[in-house]
Design a protein around this motif. Structure first.
Motif, PDB file in Angstrom:
ATOM      1  N   GLN A   1      45.071  14.514   5.529  1.00 48.39           N
ATOM      2  CA  GLN A   1      44.785  13.692   6.703  1.00 48.39           C
ATOM      3  C   GLN A   1      44.732  12.225   6.282  1.00 48.39           C
ATOM      4  O   GLN A   1      45.707  11.698   5.796  1.00 48.39           O
ATOM      5  CB  GLN A   1      43.520  14.216   7.379  1.00 48.39           C
ATOM      6  N   GLY A   2      43.616  11.565   6.450  1.00 51.28           N
ATOM      7  CA  GLY A   2      43.550  10.170   6.032  1.00 51.28           C
ATOM      8  C   GLY A   2      44.486   9.280   6.823  1.00 51.28           C
ATOM      9  O   GLY A   2      44.884   9.600   7.940  1.00 51.28           O
ATOM     10  N   ARG A   3      44.864   8.134   6.209  1.00 46.85           N
ATOM     11  CA  ARG A   3      45.654   7.156   6.969  1.00 46.85           C
ATOM     12  C   ARG A   3      47.104   7.589   7.150  1.00 46.85           C
ATOM     13  O   ARG A   3      47.815   7.040   7.983  1.00 46.85           O
ATOM     14  CB  ARG A   3      45.551   5.776   6.346  1.00 46.85           C
ATOM     15  N   THR A   4      47.560   8.549   6.324  1.00 45.36           N
ATOM     16  CA  THR A   4      48.930   9.056   6.481  1.00 45.36           C
ATOM     17  C   THR A   4      48.865  10.578   6.637  1.00 45.36           C
ATOM     18  O   THR A   4      49.070  11.316   5.673  1.00 45.36           O
ATOM     19  CB  THR A   4      49.782   8.691   5.240  1.00 45.36           C
ATOM     20  N   PRO A   5      48.565  11.055   7.822  1.00 43.99           N
ATOM     21  CA  PRO A   5      48.391  12.510   7.980  1.00 43.99           C
ATOM     22  C   PRO A   5      49.718  13.249   7.881  1.00 43.99           C
ATOM     23  O   PRO A   5      50.731  12.776   8.409  1.00 43.99           O
ATOM     24  CB  PRO A   5      47.797  12.628   9.387  1.00 43.99           C
TER      25      PRO A   5
ATOM     26  N   ASN B   1      29.497   4.192   4.036  1.00 47.26           N
ATOM     27  CA  ASN B   1      29.929   2.847   3.643  1.00 47.26           C
ATOM     28  C   ASN B   1      31.369   2.548   4.040  1.00 47.26           C
ATOM     29  O   ASN B   1      31.745   1.389   4.168  1.00 47.26           O
ATOM     30  CB  ASN B   1      29.805   2.709   2.121  1.00 47.26           C
ATOM     31  N   LEU B   2      32.166   3.581   4.204  1.00 48.46           N
ATOM     32  CA  LEU B   2      33.584   3.371   4.510  1.00 48.46           C
ATOM     33  C   LEU B   2      33.849   3.261   6.003  1.00 48.46           C
ATOM     34  O   LEU B   2      34.896   2.776   6.423  1.00 48.46           O
ATOM     35  CB  LEU B   2      34.421   4.526   3.953  1.00 48.46           C
ATOM     36  N   ALA B   3      32.907   3.729   6.816  1.00 48.59           N
ATOM     37  CA  ALA B   3      33.161   3.853   8.252  1.00 48.59           C
ATOM     38  C   ALA B   3      33.302   2.496   8.934  1.00 48.59           C
ATOM     39  O   ALA B   3      32.725   1.497   8.497  1.00 48.59           O
ATOM     40  CB  ALA B   3      32.043   4.649   8.910  1.00 48.59           C
ATOM     41  N   ASN B   4      34.072   2.487  10.023  1.00 47.70           N
ATOM     42  CA  ASN B   4      34.216   1.293  10.849  1.00 47.70           C
ATOM     43  C   ASN B   4      33.465   1.408  12.161  1.00 47.70           C
ATOM     44  O   ASN B   4      33.260   0.410  12.850  1.00 47.70           O
ATOM     45  CB  ASN B   4      35.701   1.058  11.166  1.00 47.70           C
ATOM     46  N   ALA B   5      33.144   2.626  12.541  1.00 48.37           N
ATOM     47  CA  ALA B   5      32.478   2.847  13.822  1.00 48.37           C
ATOM     48  C   ALA B   5      31.592   4.085  13.708  1.00 48.37           C
ATOM     49  O   ALA B   5      31.779   4.914  12.804  1.00 48.37           O
ATOM     50  CB  ALA B   5      33.510   3.043  14.927  1.00 48.37           C
TER      51      ALA B   5
ATOM     52  N   LYS C   1      37.340  16.667  17.608  1.00 51.54           N
ATOM     53  CA  LYS C   1      36.970  16.206  16.264  1.00 51.54           C
ATOM     54  C   LYS C   1      36.952  14.675  16.221  1.00 51.54           C
ATOM     55  O   LYS C   1      37.869  14.032  16.719  1.00 51.54           O
ATOM     56  CB  LYS C   1      37.958  16.760  15.236  1.00 51.54           C
ATOM     57  N   ILE C   2      35.919  14.147  15.579  1.00 48.99           N
ATOM     58  CA  ILE C   2      35.698  12.695  15.605  1.00 48.99           C
ATOM     59  C   ILE C   2      35.532  12.142  14.189  1.00 48.99           C
ATOM     60  O   ILE C   2      34.721  12.654  13.407  1.00 48.99           O
ATOM     61  CB  ILE C   2      34.411  12.364  16.407  1.00 48.99           C
ATOM     62  N   SER C   3      36.269  11.092  13.891  1.00 54.10           N
ATOM     63  CA  SER C   3      36.110  10.390  12.611  1.00 54.10           C
ATOM     64  C   SER C   3      35.709   8.947  12.866  1.00 54.10           C
ATOM     65  O   SER C   3      36.179   8.331  13.823  1.00 54.10           O
ATOM     66  CB  SER C   3      37.425  10.384  11.819  1.00 54.10           C
ATOM     67  N   GLY C   4      34.907   8.412  11.975  1.00 54.44           N
ATOM     68  CA  GLY C   4      34.463   7.031  12.112  1.00 54.44           C
ATOM     69  C   GLY C   4      35.331   6.051  11.348  1.00 54.44           C
ATOM     70  O   GLY C   4      35.044   4.846  11.326  1.00 54.44           O
ATOM     71  N   CYS C   5      36.384   6.544  10.706  1.00 59.67           N
ATOM     72  CA  CYS C   5      37.361   5.654  10.070  1.00 59.67           C
ATOM     73  C   CYS C   5      38.615   6.442   9.773  1.00 59.67           C
ATOM     74  O   CYS C   5      38.651   7.657   9.913  1.00 59.67           O
ATOM     75  CB  CYS C   5      36.805   4.990   8.805  1.00 59.67           C
ATOM     76  N   ILE C   6      39.623   5.757   9.293  1.00 56.13           N
ATOM     77  CA  ILE C   6      40.938   6.370   9.100  1.00 56.13           C
ATOM     78  C   ILE C   6      40.942   7.382   7.962  1.00 56.13           C
ATOM     79  O   ILE C   6      41.888   8.161   7.808  1.00 56.13           O
ATOM     80  CB  ILE C   6      42.008   5.264   8.890  1.00 56.13           C
ATOM     81  N   ASN C   7      39.891   7.422   7.157  1.00 60.61           N
ATOM     82  CA  ASN C   7      39.851   8.438   6.102  1.00 60.61           C
ATOM     83  C   ASN C   7      39.750   9.849   6.672  1.00 60.61           C
ATOM     84  O   ASN C   7      39.993  10.831   5.981  1.00 60.61           O
ATOM     85  CB  ASN C   7      38.709   8.159   5.128  1.00 60.61           C
ATOM     86  N   ALA C   8      39.343   9.955   7.937  1.00 58.72           N
ATOM     87  CA  ALA C   8      39.477  11.203   8.695  1.00 58.72           C
ATOM     88  C   ALA C   8      38.634  12.369   8.186  1.00 58.72           C
ATOM     89  O   ALA C   8      39.042  13.523   8.269  1.00 58.72           O
ATOM     90  CB  ALA C   8      40.949  11.600   8.787  1.00 58.72           C
ATOM     91  N   CYS C   9      37.432  12.071   7.675  1.00 56.69           N
ATOM     92  CA  CYS C   9      36.540  13.164   7.262  1.00 56.69           C
ATOM     93  C   CYS C   9      36.154  14.031   8.460  1.00 56.69           C
ATOM     94  O   CYS C   9      35.760  15.180   8.284  1.00 56.69           O
ATOM     95  CB  CYS C   9      35.287  12.608   6.586  1.00 56.69           C
ATOM     96  N   GLY C  10      36.240  13.476   9.655  1.00 55.60           N
ATOM     97  CA  GLY C  10      35.941  14.256  10.861  1.00 55.60           C
ATOM     98  C   GLY C  10      37.160  14.987  11.399  1.00 55.60           C
ATOM     99  O   GLY C  10      37.101  15.551  12.499  1.00 55.60           O
ATOM    100  N   HIS C  11      38.257  14.986  10.617  1.00 57.19           N
ATOM    101  CA  HIS C  11      39.456  15.789  10.930  1.00 57.19           C
ATOM    102  C   HIS C  11      40.047  15.496  12.307  1.00 57.19           C
ATOM    103  O   HIS C  11      40.609  16.391  12.938  1.00 57.19           O
ATOM    104  CB  HIS C  11      39.131  17.294  10.824  1.00 57.19           C
TER     105      HIS C  11
END
Lengths: 556, 106
Positions: free
Chosen positions: A207-211, A424-428, A456-466
């Motif tokens: 996932q992440g910024r390039t899923p 620390n990585l989150a934007n929102a 599913k919800i993530s707070g940044c592009i790292n996509a830990c929330g899938h």
């Protein structure tokens, strides 16, 4: 369940001892933060917004009641009374004191747990189907292979400094409940016409910024050759994976850049060379030794159902709803798989208090064979082997601990990363959005009417929330100092894995809740009948009708 | 120049702290020194760098500060959350400690 042998126990204790010394040297100023950071990360310790965070592995999601009690004790004595179950079968503590971290790791070692390789550019905790050993559609228990991979990958000298982190998931069933197609390596156990067991190996998902969805590199690797094949895959990645740009360093980028056919040729050549120089593959005797730890528990011979259970289901609507959503068919007659939702209405997805963890441990001891518990990728827990006749008692005990929410697989069973409230990585922030949507759709009858829906919800592009693989995905971003939320539709993490597509311009925090409402109402209008799931309707009609409703017909 | 403050995490327990008077580190943003000039901010950064070198704190960072009803507050939401605690758990973090202080004072 797997039990540590003397080598496991010694390795883990030695690591704790080494880390105690490293912490001591850091606190005395003998190590700089630059020197210490990789050491603490390799022991699962991050520095987050409020304090240090400790990520503890739950290998392939399996733990027992004793281990759960220890997780509760750590939450109570070393944190602020709770823990957060993640999307990768780990638990995180948010308020850890570095000085006491070695003490915590020692306690974990007491119950055969650790935090090794839960961070860093190495092979992370190998995840597996949380229904392993219990599912009706299972070919072979994937945990045997997840454990073999754990042993192979732990402290692997060649793969301790990979270009980036590396995640492996294993499924042994027809239905993919381990999201194997969005892992660096996804393994699916297959049986051929001769009855032999092997693996379909997929690589380059993530996932992440390039899923990206993983591609099959080998449709059939005989099970006894799995380790050498994985070694070949990791060698090719270790040699060719980019180290100049961390955003392009995952294996998915390598697969994308070189193409799966070229990667396949490189891996095959490496595999052939490896076979000449070493006998890396596990001897059958050793495989059988590990497999014995995962032998099925002693099941009683029982009828398909139970009169007490049926009577309660008839009389008690709440129990009926809970059974409908949270209880899954078991491979043995008279038994059931019980899902424990960590998503109460308006609650924080994945959080459990020390008291709740202890209650689950007690329930597991009393009603689940061998006291076994599983952690899921959906931030819930599972009791894999429960007698159907015990379901009313299990439900009552869970209800006493505020753990009887009957919403598994429904819209309020939301995955959410910790987001800006902790990370620390989150934007929102992601948790407040999850809470508001959970409250909005709190009526269980309405949730059943909507049917299966993965939000599913993530707070940044790292996509830990899938969010990329949510039927409805939400990504929090920052725009001119304000939280903003993008909406994606059509992602899925199952056998037909797909990456969701952004609907259009994002929404404010208030707006995103309304947008989800609009999407759901549009689906209810468009579906052929109540049996047509949200994802099926979306795939049948396309995104345009949803965009029409979200932005007006012109935007679509 | 925009108002500035220096934040970091205490090495021993990772708790968020801010640079206060006399080179001390405080766990309460209200007690942080607010720089109103570039030279003052640069001086604070020097003090913070020394504290990092001395292994008192880690990850020292200069943050923007705004005035709200005459009182300094971190500009960015992330820094506000660090100063208060999780918005989803008002019983945790500095906000809980502050509430306890108010209760004790009453």
């Amino acid at each position: 369940m797997y039990r540590y042998d003397e080598f496991d126990a010694t390795l883990v204790r030695e690591r704790v001892s080494q880390f105690r010394d490293q912490v001591d040297r850091r606190l005395k100023g003998e190590l700089s933060e630059e020197e210490f950071k990789p050491l603490r990360l390799m022991n699962g310790i991050y520095l987050q917004i409020h304090a240090y965070m400790l990520r503890v592995a739950i290998p392939y999601g399996t733990l027992n009641a004793r281990q759960m009690r220890m997780l509760a004790r750590i939450a109570r004595d070393y944190d602020k009374g709770y823990g957060h179950f993640t999307t990768r079968q780990n638990i995180q503590y948010n308020w850890i004191d570095l000085e006491k971290a070695p003490e915590i790791l020692d306690l974990l070692a007491d119950v055969e747990m650790h935090a090794i390789q839960t961070s860093g550019a190495c092979i992370r905790n190998t995840t597996a189907d949380p229904y392993a050993g219990a599912a009706q559609d299972e070919i072979e228990d994937p945990r045997i292979w997840a454990e073999i991979i754990r042993q192979w990958s732990s402290f692997h000298p060649e793969f301790s400094f990979l270009p980036r982190k590396f995640k492996i998931a294993v499924s042994g069933a027809e239905e993919d409940r381990a999201a194997v197609r969005v892992h660096d390596v996804g393994l699916v156990i297959r049986k051929n016409a001769s009855g032999d067991i092997g693996f379909e190996v997929m690589i380059g998902g993530g996932q992440g910024r390039t899923p990206m969805v993983a591609k099959t590199i080998n449709e059939w690797v005989p099970r006894d050759r799995l380790l050498s094949y994985l070694e070949a895959v990791l060698r090719v990645y270790n040699m060719l994976g980019r180290r100049d740009n961390k955003y392009k360093a995952r294996i998915k980028i390598l697969v994308h850049d070189l193409g799966i056919d070229r990667i396949r040729r490189l891996v095959d050549a490496e595999w052939a060379a490896l076979s000449q120089e070493t006998t890396l593959d596990l001897p059958a005797q050793e495989r059988d030794r590990i497999a014995a730890y995962f032998a099925p528990p002693r099941f009683d011979v029982l009828a398909d159902t139970d009169t007490g259970f049926e009577a309660r289901r008839f009389e008690d609507k709440d129990f009926r709803y809970w059974v409908r959503a949270n209880v899954h068919a078991h491979r043995h007659s008279g038994y059931a798989i019980v899902n424990i939702s960590l998503k109460p209405t308006g609650g924080i997805p994945g959080d459990a208090t020390a008291e709740q963890m202890e209650a689950i441990a007690d329930i597991a001891d009393r009603y689940a064979l061998e006291g076994e518990i599983r952690a899921t990728l959906q931030q819930n827990l599972v009791l894999p082997h429960v007698k159907i006749s015990d379901l009313p008692a299990v439900y009552d005990a869970l209800a006493s601990a505020a753990l009887a929410e009957g919403n598994i697989g429904l819209i309020s069973d939301i995955i959410a990363c910790p987001g800006l409230d902790y990370c620390n990585l989150a934007n929102a922030r992601s948790i407040p959005v999850a809470q508001r949507i959970s409250n909005r759709f709190g009526d269980l009858q309405r949730q059943f009417d909507i049917g299966p829906l993965a939000l599913k919800i993530s707070g940044c592009i790292n996509a830990c929330g899938h969010h990329h693989v949510g039927h409805i995905g939400i990504l929090g971003v920052e725009r001119r100092g304000e939280e903003h939320y993008q909406l994606t539709l059509g992602g899925r993490a199952d056998d037909a894995a797909a990456i969701g597509k952004i609907t259009g311009p994002g929404f404010s925090e208030d707006g995103i809740v309304e947008a989800v409402e609009t999407v759901v109402e549009t689906y209810l209008t468009l579906r052929l009948d109540p049996a047509e799931r949200f994802i099926d309707t979306l795939e049948r009609v396309g995104h345009a009708p949803f965009k029409d409703q979200l932005y007006g017909a012109k935007a679509a | 120049m925009a108002f500035k403050a220096i934040t970091a995490n205490r090495l021993s327990d990772g708790i968020a702290v801010w640079l206060a008077e006399a080179g001390q580190w405080t766990t309460h943003f209200d007690r942080a020194v607010i720089a109103q000039t570039s030279s003052h901010a640069a001086l604070l950064e020097e003090i913070a760098a020394e504290a990092v070198a001395a292994c008192d704190v880690v990850d020292a960072l200069t943050i923007d500060v705004v005035l709200e009803e005459g009182r300094p507050a971190p500009k960015k939401l992330k820094e506000r959350i660090r100063a208060l605690g999780p918005t989803v758990r008002r019983d945790l973090g500095k906000q809980a400690e502050n509430a306890a202080d108010v209760e004790r004072a009453a």
